[in-house]
Design a protein around this motif. Structure first.
Motif, PDB file in Angstrom:
ATOM      1  N   GLY A 290       0.788  -1.219   0.000  1.00  0.00           N
ATOM      2  CA  GLY A 290       0.000   0.000   0.000  1.00  0.00           C
ATOM      3  C   GLY A 290       0.818   1.266   0.000  1.00  0.00           C
ATOM      4  N   TYR A 291       2.126   1.116  -0.047  1.00  0.00           N
ATOM      5  CA  TYR A 291       3.022   2.252  -0.057  1.00  0.00           C
ATOM      6  C   TYR A 291       4.017   2.127  -1.205  1.00  0.00           C
ATOM      7  N   GLY A 292       4.700   3.201  -1.470  1.00  0.00           N
ATOM      8  CA  GLY A 292       5.651   3.220  -2.570  1.00  0.00           C
ATOM      9  C   GLY A 292       6.886   2.395  -2.303  1.00  0.00           C
ATOM     10  N   TYR A 293       7.646   2.183  -3.365  1.00  0.00           N
ATOM     11  CA  TYR A 293       8.880   1.419  -3.261  1.00  0.00           C
ATOM     12  C   TYR A 293      10.030   2.325  -2.832  1.00  0.00           C
ATOM     13  N   THR A 294      10.983   1.711  -2.153  1.00  0.00           N
ATOM     14  CA  THR A 294      12.302   2.302  -1.980  1.00  0.00           C
ATOM     15  C   THR A 294      13.256   1.487  -2.832  1.00  0.00           C
ATOM     16  N   PHE A 295      13.972   2.166  -3.707  1.00  0.00           N
ATOM     17  CA  PHE A 295      14.878   1.487  -4.625  1.00  0.00           C
ATOM     18  C   PHE A 295      16.309   1.509  -4.108  1.00  0.00           C
ATOM     19  N   GLY A 296      17.067   0.504  -4.526  1.00  0.00           N
ATOM     20  CA  GLY A 296      18.508   0.534  -4.338  1.00  0.00           C
ATOM     21  C   GLY A 296      19.157   1.375  -5.431  1.00  0.00           C
ATOM     22  N   SER A 297      20.472   1.469  -5.367  1.00  0.00           N
ATOM     23  CA  SER A 297      21.219   2.300  -6.322  1.00  0.00           C
ATOM     24  C   SER A 297      21.412   1.630  -7.666  1.00  0.00           C
ATOM     25  N   GLY A 298      21.131   0.343  -7.734  1.00  0.00           N
ATOM     26  CA  GLY A 298      21.248  -0.360  -8.997  1.00  0.00           C
ATOM     27  C   GLY A 298      22.585  -1.067  -9.165  1.00  0.00           C
ATOM     28  N   THR A 299      22.561  -2.132  -9.940  1.00  0.00           N
ATOM     29  CA  THR A 299      23.781  -2.853 -10.332  1.00  0.00           C
ATOM     30  C   THR A 299      23.824  -2.882 -11.850  1.00  0.00           C
ATOM     31  N   ARG A 300      24.890  -2.328 -12.395  1.00  0.00           N
ATOM     32  CA  ARG A 300      25.041  -2.378 -13.859  1.00  0.00           C
ATOM     33  C   ARG A 300      25.847  -3.625 -14.186  1.00  0.00           C
ATOM     34  N   LEU A 301      25.194  -4.592 -14.782  1.00  0.00           N
ATOM     35  CA  LEU A 301      25.810  -5.869 -15.126  1.00  0.00           C
ATOM     36  C   LEU A 301      26.145  -5.896 -16.610  1.00  0.00           C
ATOM     37  N   THR A 302      27.378  -6.251 -16.894  1.00  0.00           N
ATOM     38  CA  THR A 302      27.812  -6.471 -18.272  1.00  0.00           C
ATOM     39  C   THR A 302      28.224  -7.926 -18.410  1.00  0.00           C
ATOM     40  N   VAL A 303      27.643  -8.612 -19.386  1.00  0.00           N
ATOM     41  CA  VAL A 303      28.001 -10.003 -19.657  1.00  0.00           C
ATOM     42  C   VAL A 303      28.762 -10.033 -20.982  1.00  0.00           C
ATOM     43  N   VAL A 304      29.982 -10.554 -20.896  1.00  0.00           N
ATOM     44  CA  VAL A 304      30.845 -10.549 -22.097  1.00  0.00           C
ATOM     45  C   VAL A 304      31.072 -11.966 -22.613  1.00  0.00           C
TER      46      VAL A 304
END
Lengths: 111, 112
Positions: free
Chosen positions: A97-111
């Motif tokens: 019933g309330y908004g989300y709190t987000f993390g800072s994110g993970t930028r994943l690169t798959v090579v």
């Protein structure tokens, strides 16, 4: 200050590797979410969990699994990483019933 | 770094002007609405929310307006500053559902 913490800001992995993305929240939220974000596609829900050991598939679960053994921790697992899983991964938590709190994110690169 | 706003509608405003960012929602049952701000390379941050029993809510320099008749939400930013440059998302929730539905976002560019 309440927060959602993602274990890595940047990750580079090789194709075929098993990848673990960790997320921890300190707000005692029952709900936790994993999204990926790609240019032009917005936020796409991979999996979410509304309680410990509970999980539900989101819109794009293929190639991913999750684990929630404790209330504060929600892990995203790429069973065998592929280049099309290169993306920004965002974890979020909420109380219903309330908004989300987000993390800072993970930028994943798959090579 | 790669921008999440590459294909988004863009609003360009001059520093000091007011900004208005709009969002249309589709679910008539939605009763909770939120605006998020996302700066490049960061996760979205909560700005302001509003419930369906209100049509206006004000915060610091921001105002959210809700028009349930036409299912429209707007975010007004007063005296826009360079630090306001970001992608702005609206989100909607319904009842006791735990999931939110996100809009695609609008990129705000503040020119000096």
């Amino acid at each position: 200050d309440v927060k959602v913490t993602q274990s890595s800001r940047y990750l580079v992995k090789r194709t075929g590797e098993k990848v673990f993305l960790e997320c921890v929240q300190d707000m005692d939220h029952e709900n936790m979410f994993w999204y990926r974000q790609d240019p032009g596609l917005g936020l796409r829900l991979i999996y979410f969990s509304y309680d410990v050991k509970m999980k539900e598939k989101g819109d794009i679960p293929e190639g991913y699994s999750v684990s929630r053994e404790k209330k504060e921790r929600f892990s995203l697992i790429l069973e065998s990483a592929s280049t099309n899983q290169t993306s920004m991964y965002l974890c979020a938590s909420s109380s219903t019933g309330y908004g989300y709190t987000f993390g800072s994110g993970t930028r994943l690169t798959v090579v | 770094g790669e921008s999440v706003g590459l294909h988004l509608p863009t609003l360009s405003v001059q520093e000091g002007d007011n900004s208005i960012i709009n969002c249309a929602y589709s679910n008539s049952a939605s009763d909770y609405f939120i605006w998020y701000k996302q700066e490049s390379g960061k996760g979205p941050q909560f700005i302001i929310d509003i419930r369906s029993n209100m049509d206006k809510r004000q915060g610091q320099r921001v105002t959210v307006l809700l028009n349930k008749t036409v299912k429209h939400l707007s975010l007004q930013i007063a005296a826009t500053q360079p630090g306001d440059s970001a992608v702005y998302f609206c989100a909607e929730g319904a009842g006791t559902a735990s999931k939110l539905t996100f809009g695609t976002g609008t990129r705000l560019q503040v020119t000096l």
